[in-house]
Every structure is written in structure tokens, then in C-alpha cells.
Design an enzyme around this catalytic site. Structure first.
Site, PDB file in Angstrom:
ATOM      1  N   GLN A   1      -4.368  10.330   0.455  1.00 29.79           N
ATOM      2  CA  GLN A   1      -4.935   9.098   0.994  1.00 29.79           C
ATOM      3  C   GLN A   1      -5.352   9.310   2.446  1.00 29.79           C
ATOM      4  O   GLN A   1      -4.558   9.754   3.276  1.00 29.79           O
ATOM      5  CB  GLN A   1      -3.958   7.923   0.930  1.00 29.79           C
ATOM      6  CG  GLN A   1      -4.669   6.620   1.330  1.00 29.79           C
ATOM      7  CD  GLN A   1      -3.785   5.403   1.357  1.00 29.79           C
ATOM      8  OE1 GLN A   1      -2.880   5.314   2.174  1.00 29.79           O
ATOM      9  NE2 GLN A   1      -4.068   4.455   0.468  1.00 29.79           N
TER      10      GLN A   1
ATOM     11  N   CYS B   1      -4.028  -1.109   4.575  1.00 30.26           N
ATOM     12  CA  CYS B   1      -2.904  -1.100   5.512  1.00 30.26           C
ATOM     13  C   CYS B   1      -3.174  -2.054   6.676  1.00 30.26           C
ATOM     14  O   CYS B   1      -4.229  -1.962   7.315  1.00 30.26           O
ATOM     15  CB  CYS B   1      -2.660   0.314   6.036  1.00 30.26           C
ATOM     16  SG  CYS B   1      -1.281   0.416   7.195  1.00 30.26           S
TER      17      CYS B   1
ATOM     18  N   ASN C   1      -1.639  -3.368  -7.883  1.00 31.08           N
ATOM     19  CA  ASN C   1      -0.474  -3.012  -7.075  1.00 31.08           C
ATOM     20  C   ASN C   1       0.052  -4.279  -6.418  1.00 31.08           C
ATOM     21  O   ASN C   1      -0.682  -5.229  -6.225  1.00 31.08           O
ATOM     22  CB  ASN C   1      -0.922  -1.972  -6.023  1.00 31.08           C
ATOM     23  CG  ASN C   1       0.127  -1.690  -4.957  1.00 31.08           C
ATOM     24  OD1 ASN C   1      -0.155  -1.760  -3.764  1.00 31.08           O
ATOM     25  ND2 ASN C   1       1.323  -1.353  -5.367  1.00 31.08           N
ATOM     26  N   GLY C   2       1.343  -4.262  -6.076  1.00 32.84           N
ATOM     27  CA  GLY C   2       1.923  -5.384  -5.351  1.00 32.84           C
ATOM     28  C   GLY C   2       3.022  -6.075  -6.129  1.00 32.84           C
ATOM     29  O   GLY C   2       2.744  -6.738  -7.132  1.00 32.84           O
ATOM     30  N   GLY C   3       4.265  -5.910  -5.703  1.00 34.66           N
ATOM     31  CA  GLY C   3       5.382  -6.658  -6.275  1.00 34.66           C
ATOM     32  C   GLY C   3       5.804  -6.266  -7.671  1.00 34.66           C
ATOM     33  O   GLY C   3       6.593  -6.981  -8.299  1.00 34.66           O
TER      34      GLY C   3
END
Length: 332
Positions: free
Chosen positions: A66, A96, A207-209
Site C-alpha cells: 500500500q 487514512c 471493510n470496516g467493523g
């Protein structure tokens, strides 16, 4: 098959966490999930200590680099360098929200300039033969996530992006810390699902949680890939079931004793090269979450493994404290 379809499960890039030792460890748990490096700034790749920043073990494949940046020419050069190092994919960070990233005009603030992001992707695609992907948010600050995600995603796919991974939250560049940005903005999975219905021929990952493999599987009813973040890091034992759950591998007991032997050998080699045991074991603290003896295991790795001169035998001592109750080969 969609481009990138083999990457149905991924472990997210996480600053200060997904270094080469973490990735080697995670690869021992799953042979197929796509692993990501921490974000590396393009300028650092071009001008910095490349072996330290980009070096990785061949056993980490498939592994993606990345990059952070907003200058198309610099990103193209950094991508070429990453491909030469052997990475399987180059990913651009557009998610980010840290102050450091904002001061460099990249990361989540790039959500506001989708045309620039598209230009960055086009430059990177023109410089490498491996896939180029993007990881973004659904929007930032006061942006409406409907047009914001459409604009960003439409641009990067028109520029040739091979996949888009979407963290299904907004990022607030003012008023929230990076840690708060991982929890406070509400998750909006439906927004990502809606976008996927309009892009049936493009790879969209979410993505996320996501807390478990079961939750990840539910997302795959709507999108093409699921990315685990903190759950994979804090409770890495869940990855031991990933190959069976997502890639059709036989569902069989996992040999954790062999894993510890492999990691002890890896740690010993790292120590011989001048490293410290704690560099490796800090990523393994949560491995046996929920099992009797896991607390003692964590204590040993958090204290003894960080003492001056600690050797790889500490890892085996910690493992011996875990009581599997006849489940020594099962996924924790």
C-alpha cells in the site's frame, strides 16, 4: 471471473501493525487471504532505505504494497519499485485520516479530488504489470456519500483500477482522531452494496467493523471481497478457518503446535540477524483468545519476550501455558 476475484478475503493494511513479521505470522494461519503492508509513502520508497521499508519473506505471498501519495509521477515510480521487489499488487491509500497524511495531501483527503486520484491510478497502471487497486472511505467531512463514492470510484475504474476496497464509514478530517475515525462515524454497508449493484463487472470489496469470518461471509452476498482489520490482529486465531470458509480447503483441525514451532524458528532467525524476539511476538499476543491459559500466554509474551536477550524458547514456554482441553489442533 472478475479481476481480483481470487482475493475474496483480505487482511487490512494497519499502520504499526501489519509489518513483515505480522504478515509472516498471518500467512501461517491462512495460505490464501490477501495480506497488505502498512502504508508506505511514495517519497520514502523512492528515497529511503528500500530493503527495510519494502523487504518481505517470499512465504508472505500473496501480498500487496500500500502506497501513500498524491503525485502521479512519484506514485508511478514507487509502484515500479514495489513491483521489482516482488509484490503481487499495488494499492493506493485514499482512506487514512491521520494528521500526518493530511499534511502531505494524501490519504482520506484525496476523496475531495477524485480526478487527481484517477490520474494517480492511471500513472501507476501505466508503470506496472501487476494489479493496481484503491482503498477509500465512502466520503469525508460534509460530503454526501452518494455522489462522493460514485465520483471517486467512477474515476479510478475508468483509469483502469483492478479493485476498490471501501471502508464503509466517512472520515472526519477535523474534530476526530485517527482512532476515533475507526469507531465513531457510523458504518454504512448498504452504501457499498448499492454501489456494487451499479458496478457488477468491477471488483468491490468491503471493510470496516467486520468481527468474524461469519460476518465476512454475509458481506459476500452483496460484494466481491471482505477485509478484516482489527479483528484479525487482536484475535488472529480466526484466520485459521479462513481457507476452508472462503477457498474450499478441507475443513480440518489446525495444528497450533506446528505453528508455534514455525514461528519460533522464524523468531530465532530474526534474532540472529540482530532483531528482538518482541518484534515477532507482539503480533501473536491474541492468538489463543478465549482459551484457558490464554491470559498466562499473553503475560509471558508481553513481559518475558521483551526482556533483553530473550530467545525463541520463550514462545514455546508461552504456548505450553495454554490448555486446549483436548482441542490442541482446533482453531482458537
Amino acid at each position: 471471473m472478475l479481476k481480483n476475484q481470487e482475493h475474496r478475503l483480505a487482511v487490512a493494511p494497519m499502520m504499526d501493525w501489519t509489518d513483515r513479521h505480522c504478515r509472516f505470522f498471518h500467512r501461517r494461519l491462512t495460505s490464501r487471504a490477501l495480506l497488505y503492508t502498512e502504508m508506505v509513502v511514495a517519497d520514502a520508497v523512492i528515497h529511503g532505505a528500500r530493503d527495510r521499508l519494502l523487504g518481505f519473506d517470499v512465504e508472505e505471498h500473496p501480498v500487496a504494497l500500500q502506497l501513500g501519495g498524491s503525485d502521479p509521477a512519484k506514485l508511478a515510480e514507487a509502484a515500479r519499485i514495489g513491483e521489482a521487489f516482488g509484490y503481487d499488487e499495488i494499492n493506493l491509500n485514499v482512506g487514512c485520516p491521520s494528521d500526518r497524511v493530511q499534511s502531505g495531501t494524501f490519504g482520506a483527503c484525496l476523496m475531495k479530488v477524485p480526478d487527481l486520484v484517477a490520474g494517480c491510478v492511471a500513472a501507476m497502471k501505466g508503470s506496472v504489470t501487476i494489479p493496481v487497486t484503491v482503498k477509500c472511505r465512502i466520503g469525508v467531512d460534509e460530503q454526501d456519500p452518494e455522489p462522493a463514492l460514485d465520483a471517486l470510484a467512477g474515476g479510478v475504474f475508468n483509469a483502469g483500477a483492478d479493485a476498490l476496497w471501501v471502508h464503509a464509514r466517512k472520515a472526519w478530517l477535523e474534530g476526530l482522531s485517527p482512532k476515533e475515525n475507526r469507531d465513531i462515524p457510523p458504518l454504512d454497508y448498504d452504501r457499498v452494496y448499492r454501489f456494487k449493484t451499479r458496478k457488477p463487472n468491477e471488483f468491490i470489496g468491503i471493510n470496516g467493523g467486520i468481527q468474524s469470518l461469519e460476518e465476512a461471509r454475509v458481506h459476500l452476498d452483496h460484494v466481491d471481497g471482505a477485509m478484516l482489520g482489527r479483528a484479525a490482529y487482536h484475535t488472529p486465531g480466526i484466520l485459521a478457518g479462513a481457507d476452508a470458509a472462503f477457498y474450499g480447503a478441507p475443513s480440518e483441525a489446525f495444528d497450533f503446535a506446528a505453528l508455534i514451532d514455525t514461528m519460533a524458528g522464524y523468531a530465532a532467525r530474526h534474532i540472529e540477524r540482530g532483531g528482538r524476539l518482541g518484534h515477532v511476538t507482539r503480533h501473536m499476543v491474541g492468538l489463543f483468545h478465549g482459551l484457558p491459559g490464554a491470559r498466562r500466554y499473553r503475560q509471558i509474551l508481553s513481559t518475558d519476550a521483551n526482556r533483553p536477550g530473550a530467545g525463541s524458547d520463550v514462545l514455546k514456554t508461552a504456548f505450553a501455558a495454554v490448555d486446549f482441553g483436548g482441542r490442541a489442533a482446533e482453531a482458537a
